[in-house]
Design a protein around this motif. Structure first.
Motif, PDB file in Angstrom:
ATOM      1  N   THR A 252      15.597  -0.703 -13.934  1.00  0.00           N
ATOM      2  CA  THR A 252      16.218  -1.838 -13.248  1.00  0.00           C
ATOM      3  C   THR A 252      15.315  -3.066 -13.374  1.00  0.00           C
ATOM      4  O   THR A 252      14.111  -2.945 -13.575  1.00  0.00           O
ATOM      5  N   TRP A 253      15.927  -4.241 -13.263  1.00  0.00           N
ATOM      6  CA  TRP A 253      15.142  -5.465 -13.113  1.00  0.00           C
ATOM      7  C   TRP A 253      14.592  -5.481 -11.691  1.00  0.00           C
ATOM      8  O   TRP A 253      15.344  -5.311 -10.731  1.00  0.00           O
ATOM      9  N   ASP A 254      13.281  -5.649 -11.570  1.00  0.00           N
ATOM     10  CA  ASP A 254      12.630  -5.585 -10.264  1.00  0.00           C
ATOM     11  C   ASP A 254      11.890  -6.890  -9.979  1.00  0.00           C
ATOM     12  O   ASP A 254      11.196  -7.424 -10.859  1.00  0.00           O
ATOM     13  N   LEU A 255      12.027  -7.380  -8.758  1.00  0.00           N
ATOM     14  CA  LEU A 255      11.281  -8.551  -8.308  1.00  0.00           C
ATOM     15  C   LEU A 255       9.928  -8.094  -7.782  1.00  0.00           C
ATOM     16  O   LEU A 255       9.847  -7.133  -7.013  1.00  0.00           O
ATOM     17  N   MET A 256       8.850  -8.811  -8.171  1.00  0.00           N
ATOM     18  CA  MET A 256       7.493  -8.402  -7.778  1.00  0.00           C
ATOM     19  C   MET A 256       6.736  -9.599  -7.197  1.00  0.00           C
ATOM     20  O   MET A 256       5.910 -10.227  -7.889  1.00  0.00           O
ATOM     21  N   PRO A 257       6.962  -9.944  -5.934  1.00  0.00           N
ATOM     22  CA  PRO A 257       6.220 -11.041  -5.304  1.00  0.00           C
ATOM     23  C   PRO A 257       4.906 -10.549  -4.705  1.00  0.00           C
ATOM     24  O   PRO A 257       4.759  -9.367  -4.351  1.00  0.00           O
ATOM     25  N   SER A 258       3.937 -11.454  -4.600  1.00  0.00           N
ATOM     26  CA  SER A 258       2.688 -11.119  -3.906  1.00  0.00           C
ATOM     27  C   SER A 258       2.047 -12.392  -3.379  1.00  0.00           C
ATOM     28  O   SER A 258       2.349 -13.499  -3.837  1.00  0.00           O
ATOM     29  N   LEU A 259       1.159 -12.224  -2.407  1.00  0.00           N
ATOM     30  CA  LEU A 259       0.403 -13.322  -1.809  1.00  0.00           C
ATOM     31  C   LEU A 259      -1.051 -12.881  -1.754  1.00  0.00           C
ATOM     32  O   LEU A 259      -1.351 -11.809  -1.223  1.00  0.00           O
ATOM     33  N   THR A 260      -1.952 -13.709  -2.311  1.00  0.00           N
ATOM     34  CA  THR A 260      -3.356 -13.322  -2.442  1.00  0.00           C
ATOM     35  C   THR A 260      -4.273 -14.361  -1.809  1.00  0.00           C
ATOM     36  O   THR A 260      -4.145 -15.561  -2.073  1.00  0.00           O
ATOM     37  N   TYR A 261      -5.194 -13.890  -0.981  1.00  0.00           N
ATOM     38  CA  TYR A 261      -6.194 -14.737  -0.319  1.00  0.00           C
ATOM     39  C   TYR A 261      -7.574 -14.282  -0.766  1.00  0.00           C
ATOM     40  O   TYR A 261      -7.863 -13.076  -0.809  1.00  0.00           O
ATOM     41  N   THR A 262      -8.454 -15.213  -1.111  1.00  0.00           N
ATOM     42  CA  THR A 262      -9.840 -14.881  -1.441  1.00  0.00           C
ATOM     43  C   THR A 262     -10.784 -15.884  -0.791  1.00  0.00           C
ATOM     44  O   THR A 262     -10.434 -17.050  -0.599  1.00  0.00           O
ATOM     45  N   GLY A 263     -11.964 -15.442  -0.449  1.00  0.00           N
ATOM     46  CA  GLY A 263     -12.975 -16.302   0.143  1.00  0.00           C
ATOM     47  C   GLY A 263     -14.355 -15.755  -0.153  1.00  0.00           C
ATOM     48  O   GLY A 263     -14.506 -14.648  -0.688  1.00  0.00           O
ATOM     49  N   GLY A 264     -15.377 -16.514   0.188  1.00  0.00           N
ATOM     50  CA  GLY A 264     -16.725 -16.039  -0.058  1.00  0.00           C
ATOM     51  C   GLY A 264     -17.781 -16.952   0.516  1.00  0.00           C
ATOM     52  O   GLY A 264     -17.524 -18.116   0.835  1.00  0.00           O
ATOM     53  N   HIS A 265     -18.977 -16.392   0.639  1.00  0.00           N
ATOM     54  CA  HIS A 265     -20.130 -17.162   1.117  1.00  0.00           C
ATOM     55  C   HIS A 265     -21.369 -16.571   0.474  1.00  0.00           C
ATOM     56  O   HIS A 265     -21.689 -15.383   0.666  1.00  0.00           O
ATOM     57  N   GLU A 266     -22.040 -17.396  -0.325  1.00  0.00           N
ATOM     58  CA  GLU A 266     -23.228 -16.960  -1.050  1.00  0.00           C
ATOM     59  C   GLU A 266     -22.903 -15.707  -1.874  1.00  0.00           C
ATOM     60  O   GLU A 266     -21.999 -15.734  -2.692  1.00  0.00           O
ATOM     61  N   ARG A 267     -23.589 -14.600  -1.661  1.00  0.00           N
ATOM     62  CA  ARG A 267     -23.383 -13.403  -2.484  1.00  0.00           C
ATOM     63  C   ARG A 267     -22.204 -12.540  -2.028  1.00  0.00           C
ATOM     64  O   ARG A 267     -21.782 -11.631  -2.747  1.00  0.00           O
ATOM     65  N   LEU A 268     -21.697 -12.805  -0.839  1.00  0.00           N
ATOM     66  CA  LEU A 268     -20.624 -11.992  -0.276  1.00  0.00           C
ATOM     67  C   LEU A 268     -19.269 -12.642  -0.530  1.00  0.00           C
ATOM     68  O   LEU A 268     -19.105 -13.854  -0.367  1.00  0.00           O
ATOM     69  N   SER A 269     -18.290 -11.849  -0.932  1.00  0.00           N
ATOM     70  CA  SER A 269     -16.921 -12.335  -1.125  1.00  0.00           C
ATOM     71  C   SER A 269     -15.932 -11.333  -0.541  1.00  0.00           C
ATOM     72  O   SER A 269     -16.281 -10.179  -0.284  1.00  0.00           O
ATOM     73  N   TRP A 270     -14.712 -11.788  -0.335  1.00  0.00           N
ATOM     74  CA  TRP A 270     -13.691 -10.931   0.258  1.00  0.00           C
ATOM     75  C   TRP A 270     -12.315 -11.409  -0.178  1.00  0.00           C
ATOM     76  O   TRP A 270     -12.147 -12.512  -0.711  1.00  0.00           O
ATOM     77  N   GLY A 271     -11.322 -10.569   0.058  1.00  0.00           N
ATOM     78  CA  GLY A 271      -9.967 -10.948  -0.304  1.00  0.00           C
ATOM     79  C   GLY A 271      -8.950  -9.989   0.268  1.00  0.00           C
ATOM     80  O   GLY A 271      -9.293  -8.910   0.772  1.00  0.00           O
ATOM     81  N   ALA A 272      -7.687 -10.388   0.194  1.00  0.00           N
ATOM     82  CA  ALA A 272      -6.586  -9.553   0.663  1.00  0.00           C
ATOM     83  C   ALA A 272      -5.344  -9.917  -0.132  1.00  0.00           C
ATOM     84  O   ALA A 272      -5.184 -11.053  -0.590  1.00  0.00           O
ATOM     85  N   GLN A 273      -4.473  -8.948  -0.301  1.00  0.00           N
ATOM     86  CA  GLN A 273      -3.226  -9.179  -1.037  1.00  0.00           C
ATOM     87  C   GLN A 273      -2.103  -8.344  -0.439  1.00  0.00           C
ATOM     88  O   GLN A 273      -2.287  -7.172  -0.109  1.00  0.00           O
ATOM     89  N   THR A 274      -0.945  -8.962  -0.273  1.00  0.00           N
ATOM     90  CA  THR A 274       0.272  -8.247   0.077  1.00  0.00           C
ATOM     91  C   THR A 274       1.207  -8.329  -1.110  1.00  0.00           C
ATOM     92  O   THR A 274       1.248  -9.346  -1.819  1.00  0.00           O
ATOM     93  N   SER A 275       1.976  -7.271  -1.346  1.00  0.00           N
ATOM     94  CA  SER A 275       2.833  -7.246  -2.530  1.00  0.00           C
ATOM     95  C   SER A 275       4.060  -6.383  -2.275  1.00  0.00           C
ATOM     96  O   SER A 275       4.111  -5.614  -1.301  1.00  0.00           O
ATOM     97  N   ALA A 276       5.035  -6.498  -3.161  1.00  0.00           N
ATOM     98  CA  ALA A 276       6.247  -5.696  -3.055  1.00  0.00           C
ATOM     99  C   ALA A 276       6.841  -5.513  -4.447  1.00  0.00           C
ATOM    100  O   ALA A 276       6.580  -6.298  -5.365  1.00  0.00           O
ATOM    101  N   ARG A 277       7.609  -4.463  -4.599  1.00  0.00           N
ATOM    102  CA  ARG A 277       8.427  -4.256  -5.801  1.00  0.00           C
ATOM    103  C   ARG A 277       9.829  -3.948  -5.323  1.00  0.00           C
ATOM    104  O   ARG A 277      10.067  -2.912  -4.691  1.00  0.00           O
ATOM    105  N   LEU A 278      10.776  -4.863  -5.631  1.00  0.00           N
ATOM    106  CA  LEU A 278      12.118  -4.812  -5.060  1.00  0.00           C
ATOM    107  C   LEU A 278      13.152  -4.719  -6.175  1.00  0.00           C
ATOM    108  O   LEU A 278      13.342  -5.673  -6.934  1.00  0.00           O
ATOM    109  N   PRO A 279      13.837  -3.574  -6.329  1.00  0.00           N
ATOM    110  CA  PRO A 279      14.873  -3.455  -7.356  1.00  0.00           C
ATOM    111  C   PRO A 279      15.986  -4.479  -7.130  1.00  0.00           C
ATOM    112  O   PRO A 279      16.460  -4.667  -6.005  1.00  0.00           O
ATOM    113  N   LEU A 280      16.407  -5.145  -8.204  1.00  0.00           N
ATOM    114  CA  LEU A 280      17.471  -6.139  -8.124  1.00  0.00           C
ATOM    115  C   LEU A 280      18.825  -5.567  -8.504  1.00  0.00           C
ATOM    116  O   LEU A 280      19.827  -6.287  -8.503  1.00  0.00           O
ATOM    117  N   GLN A 281      18.870  -4.268  -8.812  1.00  0.00           N
ATOM    118  CA  GLN A 281      20.114  -3.593  -9.161  1.00  0.00           C
ATOM    119  C   GLN A 281      20.234  -2.309  -8.352  1.00  0.00           C
ATOM    120  O   GLN A 281      19.237  -1.676  -8.017  1.00  0.00           O
TER     121      GLN A 281
END
Length: 361
Positions: free
Chosen positions: A215-244
């Motif tokens: 099927t054709w599938d929609l794949m949206p996501s939202l990604t956040y990243t940040g950091g300070h000096e040697r330390l970094s971090w991030g988060a992501q939400t995502s989905a795979r949604l069949p369009l048929q």
């Protein structure tokens, strides 16, 4: 070879190549590619590029499965037999090879193209007590080519391989401050993977061993990243949604939702280590094969797919800062199941490995 080497046979040569490089130091004529500027290897669509920049990459994923589970509890072959199954899976290996090609139309829009190949191998065993959900032994004989004189504990293996689905996506910047970045991704998975694979007797293989969704599938996501000096971090939400509602074979995989968060620490200019926690919710299969198929094992029934899963991962990103391999990025990540609740009867999730290799130009 140790357990890690068995999971990822291509890692030792790569590690040797990295280890044989000369000591790294800053070169004022070359850009500095911080290793943590990309997410861990198991995360896709995690970064944008500068206008006019290309990135050529390769990704590898390997997952292994073993042991039979029902809900959150490990169960037995005999229990599955008493539930009506003539055969059960005992272990499975899945591998994916993917090209990761990106091009930045502007500083705020990067396009991504990801074709892939898939391979899956499964071993199955007879329960000795099941009735294959059809009241007879026909499906059991068809799947393994077995006869009634064979032991009721016989096993056999089978596999599939070929081109998988192809992902097209656009990554667009939403925010970029000195402390954090935020971007969205709108992707579409094109059904280039085969969903009409059949056994030798003309019946469809298990739903989960087809090479794509169909099927054709929609794949949206939202990604956040940040950091300070040697330390970094991030988060992501995502989905795979069949369009048929269904593919050419009469079914569609259920919607999938995911969320993950990670943190990385730069040990040196050329290497960072990371830890990640991920959550996935996968719905079961909709519809039904529209041609001959077996009902002998849990993998043949739509209700035995999906569930809720929590995984943990440890990884490392390596980027030489000078020399002939300057800017070549290698990411490696080991994953393991923390908790799982399976729909119906399914193989348990074991360890997995993600690898990414890329270069921007």
């Amino acid at each position: 070879m140790n357990r890690f080497g068995k999971l990822f046979p291509c890692l030792p040569p790569l590690a040797l190549a990295i280890g044989s490089m000369p000591a790294l130091s800053h070169d004022s004529t070359l850009p500095v590619y911080l290793p943590e500027s990309h997410a861990p290897a198991g995360i896709m669509a995690d970064h944008l590029h500068r206008q006019g920049e290309w990135m050529l990459g390769y990704r590898y994923m390997r997952e292994t499965f073993s042991g039979l589970y029902s809900g959150s509890q490990k169960t037995s072959t005999a229990a599955a037999g008493h539930a009506g199954y003539a055969m059960v899976p005992t272990d499975m290996t899945m591998e994916m090879h993917m090209l990761d090609i990106m091009y930045a139309v502007s500083d705020s829009l990067t396009l991504m193209f990801m074709p892939q190949t898939m391979s899956m191998d499964m071993t199955m065993a007879m329960t000795g007590t099941g009735h294959d959900h059809t009241g007879g032994m026909d499906a059991m004989n068809a799947m393994g080519g077995m006869n009634h004189d064979m032991t009721m504990h016989a096993s056999h293996s089978h596999g599939t391989s070929g081109t998988g689905d192809t992902v097209f996506a656009g990554l667009f910047r939403l925010a970029d401050t000195g402390n954090y970045k935020l971007h969205g991704t709108l992707g579409v998975s094109a059904p280039t993977g085969d969903v009409n694979l059949k056994n030798a007797d003309g019946t469809y293989v298990h739903y989960g061993m087809q090479l794509g969704s169909g099927t054709w599938d929609l794949m949206p996501s939202l990604t956040y990243t940040g950091g300070h000096e040697r330390l970094s971090w991030g988060a992501q939400t995502s989905a795979r949604l069949p369009l048929q509602d269904e593919n050419d074979s009469g079914f569609s995989f259920g919607e999938r939702y995911g969320a993950t968060a990670w943190s990385a620490y730069r040990l040196a200019d050329w290497v960072s280590v990371s830890a990640r926690l991920g959550y996935t919710k996968q719905h079961d299969i909709n519809g039904h094969y529209n041609g001959p198929h077996n009902h002998a094992s849990p993998s043949d029934l739509q209700g035995n797919y999906g569930g809720e899963f929590v995984d943990a991962a440890l990884g490392a990103n390596l980027v030489p800062q000078s020399g002939p391999f300057a800017g070549v990025r290698l990411g490696v990540e080991w994953t393991s199941s923390v908790s799982a609740h399976y729909n119906g009867y399914q193989l348990g999730r074991d360890d997995g490995l993600n690898m990414s290799l890329s270069y921007a130009l």
